[in-house]
Design a protein around this motif. Structure first.
Motif, short mmCIF file in Angstrom:
data_model
loop_
_atom_site.label_atom_id
_atom_site.label_comp_id
_atom_site.label_asym_id
_atom_site.label_seq_id
_atom_site.Cartn_x
_atom_site.Cartn_y
_atom_site.Cartn_z
N ILE A 63 83.94 112.71 46.62
CA ILE A 63 84.79 113.90 46.70
C ILE A 63 85.37 114.07 48.10
O ILE A 63 86.58 114.24 48.28
CB ILE A 63 84.00 115.18 46.34
N LEU A 64 84.51 114.04 49.08
CA LEU A 64 84.94 114.32 50.44
C LEU A 64 85.90 113.27 50.96
O LEU A 64 86.93 113.59 51.56
CB LEU A 64 83.71 114.45 51.36
N ARG A 65 85.59 111.99 50.72
CA ARG A 65 86.48 110.92 51.20
C ARG A 65 87.86 111.02 50.54
O ARG A 65 88.89 110.84 51.20
CB ARG A 65 85.85 109.55 50.92
N GLN A 66 87.86 111.30 49.25
CA GLN A 66 89.13 111.41 48.56
C GLN A 66 89.91 112.64 49.01
O GLN A 66 91.12 112.59 49.17
CB GLN A 66 88.89 111.43 47.05
N ALA A 67 89.18 113.75 49.19
CA ALA A 67 89.83 114.98 49.65
C ALA A 67 90.48 114.78 51.01
O ALA A 67 91.56 115.34 51.28
CB ALA A 67 88.83 116.12 49.69
N CYS A 68 89.85 113.99 51.86
CA CYS A 68 90.39 113.75 53.20
C CYS A 68 91.71 112.97 53.17
O CYS A 68 92.47 112.99 54.14
CB CYS A 68 89.37 113.01 54.06
N SER A 69 91.97 112.28 52.06
CA SER A 69 93.24 111.57 51.95
C SER A 69 94.34 112.47 51.42
O SER A 69 95.51 112.07 51.38
CB SER A 69 93.09 110.34 51.04
N VAL A 70 93.98 113.69 51.02
CA VAL A 70 94.95 114.64 50.48
C VAL A 70 95.22 115.78 51.47
O VAL A 70 96.36 116.22 51.62
CB VAL A 70 94.45 115.22 49.14
N VAL A 71 94.16 116.23 52.16
CA VAL A 71 94.25 117.35 53.10
C VAL A 71 93.75 116.91 54.47
O VAL A 71 92.73 116.22 54.58
CB VAL A 71 93.42 118.56 52.60
N ARG A 72 94.42 117.30 55.52
CA ARG A 72 94.09 116.87 56.87
C ARG A 72 92.84 117.59 57.41
O ARG A 72 92.55 118.71 57.05
CB ARG A 72 95.25 117.17 57.82
N SER A 73 92.16 116.92 58.29
CA SER A 73 91.12 117.45 59.20
C SER A 73 89.99 118.20 58.52
O SER A 73 89.53 119.23 58.99
CB SER A 73 91.76 118.35 60.28
N LEU A 74 89.49 117.66 57.38
CA LEU A 74 88.29 118.23 56.78
C LEU A 74 87.06 117.68 57.49
O LEU A 74 87.01 116.51 57.86
CB LEU A 74 88.21 117.87 55.29
N ASP A 75 86.07 118.52 57.68
CA ASP A 75 84.82 118.11 58.31
C ASP A 75 84.07 117.15 57.38
O ASP A 75 83.94 117.41 56.18
CB ASP A 75 83.96 119.34 58.60
N ALA A 76 83.58 116.04 57.93
CA ALA A 76 82.89 115.04 57.12
C ALA A 76 81.45 115.43 56.79
O ALA A 76 80.79 114.75 56.00
CB ALA A 76 82.91 113.68 57.83
N GLU A 77 80.96 116.52 57.38
CA GLU A 77 79.59 116.95 57.14
C GLU A 77 79.58 118.19 56.24
O GLU A 77 79.99 119.27 56.66
CB GLU A 77 78.88 117.27 58.46
N PRO A 78 79.12 118.06 54.97
CA PRO A 78 79.09 119.21 54.07
C PRO A 78 78.14 120.30 54.56
O PRO A 78 77.08 120.02 55.12
CB PRO A 78 78.58 118.61 52.75
N ASN A 79 78.52 121.55 54.34
CA ASN A 79 77.63 122.68 54.65
C ASN A 79 76.65 122.94 53.52
O ASN A 79 75.51 123.33 53.75
CB ASN A 79 78.47 123.95 54.89
N SER A 80 77.10 122.73 52.29
CA SER A 80 76.25 122.94 51.12
C SER A 80 76.86 122.22 49.93
O SER A 80 78.02 121.81 49.97
CB SER A 80 76.09 124.43 50.81
N ARG A 81 76.06 122.06 48.88
CA ARG A 81 76.56 121.44 47.66
C ARG A 81 75.76 121.97 46.48
O ARG A 81 74.59 122.36 46.62
CB ARG A 81 76.46 119.92 47.73
N TRP A 82 76.39 122.03 45.33
CA TRP A 82 75.69 122.50 44.14
C TRP A 82 76.42 122.03 42.88
O TRP A 82 77.53 121.51 42.95
CB TRP A 82 75.58 124.02 44.16
N VAL A 83 75.77 122.24 41.74
CA VAL A 83 76.35 121.88 40.45
C VAL A 83 76.45 123.15 39.61
O VAL A 83 75.51 123.94 39.55
CB VAL A 83 75.48 120.84 39.72
N GLY A 84 77.61 123.35 38.97
CA GLY A 84 77.80 124.50 38.09
C GLY A 84 78.14 124.04 36.69
O GLY A 84 78.86 123.05 36.51
N ALA A 85 77.60 124.73 35.69
CA ALA A 85 77.82 124.36 34.29
C ALA A 85 78.90 125.23 33.66
O ALA A 85 78.76 126.44 33.59
CB ALA A 85 76.52 124.49 33.50
#
Length: 336
Positions: free
Chosen positions: A246-268
């Motif tokens: 997700i993060l690597r792909q998002a970085c190719s769409v939007v500039r200057s995203l931090d490579a270190e996630p603050n949190s992550r979760w799964v929603g149903a």
């Protein structure tokens, strides 16, 4: 596995072009009422600051992927959704944080964004309690059913007599609905989410990458990335490695995203094969109302669904025709 295969058979049936058109009409009928219902709720609770008119961008990294989306775009446009097709340069004029990899996009200017869904939900519960409601956090195990009425709710901690039931348990609704006479077609569609910072100025307009199927949404202080539709048991283990891209792909769409996630979760997400919510009375129990199965539109459609449930309780004509959403349909779209 058997239930999931049965769900997908219905999904394929609902995907026939003639049915897709009618399903889109039914979705449009409730979505048209979503904005005024939301504004009414926000105004009554003084929560307007949590929902902002931002617009939405669907981005495409080449013209081929854009052409593949022509039918979906036409479905929206033909139902009155305002949209603008823009070049990559034009997109960057309105949202500078979009990368140069994006060649074309569609801008939907009338879309609203909730910048803090958690705080919105908490505020609604607090207002409910302040107005005399009682919030009880227990697990519903069963119901007491006499003739064609539900007379009590049985939880892990007690038994509660009731005059009526509103079943709004999202992706957890199916087994409870079956006990209440509604054999619904519902599966949990799990989505993986990552929260990150943006290192330079922040993204202002939410963006969905059609190439990577990633939603990139600015929140109050962070950026939320979400992707993947994983059909799995709600209790299945979370496999975050699936979302590592997700993060690597998002970085190719939007500039200057931090490579270190603050949190992550799964929603149903509670998903139906015909992409329509389940709203209406149980055919077997006169005081049971179903209101779930909104898929990716749970937050969007919550206020109008609540209004419809209120109208059913009062015995008055509902704001819209809810027959497309009846619990006892066959979920292939041929009831429309």
């Amino acid at each position: 596995i058997k239930n999931s295969l049965y769900w997908f058979r219905k999904f394929l049936s609902a995907s026939k072009s003639a049915r897709v058109e009618k399903i889109a009409d039914a979705r449009a009928s409730i979505l048209k009422t979503a904005e005024p219902a939301f504004k009414e709720m926000l105004s009554s609770l003084k929560l307007q600051h949590l929902v902002k008119k931002t617009g939405l961008i669907h981005s495409y990294q080449n013209n081929s992927s854009f052409l593949n989306s022509k039918y979906a775009i036409a479905l929206r446009k033909n139902r009155g959704i305002k949209l603008l097709t823009l070049t990559g340069h034009e997109l960057r004029d309105i949202e500078p944080m979009i990368s140069d990899n994006v060649e074309v996009g569609v801008f939907y200017p009338d879309i609203f964004t909730c910048v803090n869904p958690s705080r919105l939900n908490t505020s609604i519960v607090e207002a409910f309690v302040a107005r005399g409601g009682i919030f009880i956090k227990e697990e519903v195990k069963d119901f007491e059913l006499i003739n064609d009425y539900c007379t009590s709710v049985i939880t892990n901690l007690g038994k509660y007599p009731c005059d009526g039931i509103g079943l709004t348990a999202g992706a957890w609704s199916k087994p409870l609905a079956k006990k209440l006479g509604c054999d619904v077609s519902l599966e949990a569609e799990r989505g993986y989410h990552i929260m990150v910072n943006q290192l330079q100025r922040n993204l202002k307009i939410p963006l969905v990458s059609a190439d990577y199927h990633i939603a990139i949404t600015p929140m109050e202080t962070e950026i939320r990335l979400s992707t993947i539709s994983e059909f799995s048991s709600i209790s299945a283990s979370e496999i975050h490695e699936k979302a590592a891209l997700i993060l690597r792909q998002a970085c190719s769409v939007v500039r200057s995203l931090d490579a270190e996630p603050n949190s992550r979760w799964v929603g149903a997400r509670p998903s139906t094969p015909d992409s329509l919510p389940i709203i209406g009375l149980s055919k077997n129990y006169k005081n049971v109302i179903c209101a779930f199965g909104h898929g990716h539109l749970g937050l969007t459609l919550a206020p109008i669904t609540a209004k419809i449930v209120t109208e059913i309780c009062l015995g008055v004509k509902t704001s819209i025709d809810i027959s497309p959403f009846k619990p006892d349909r066959n979920y292939t779209g041929d009831h429309l």
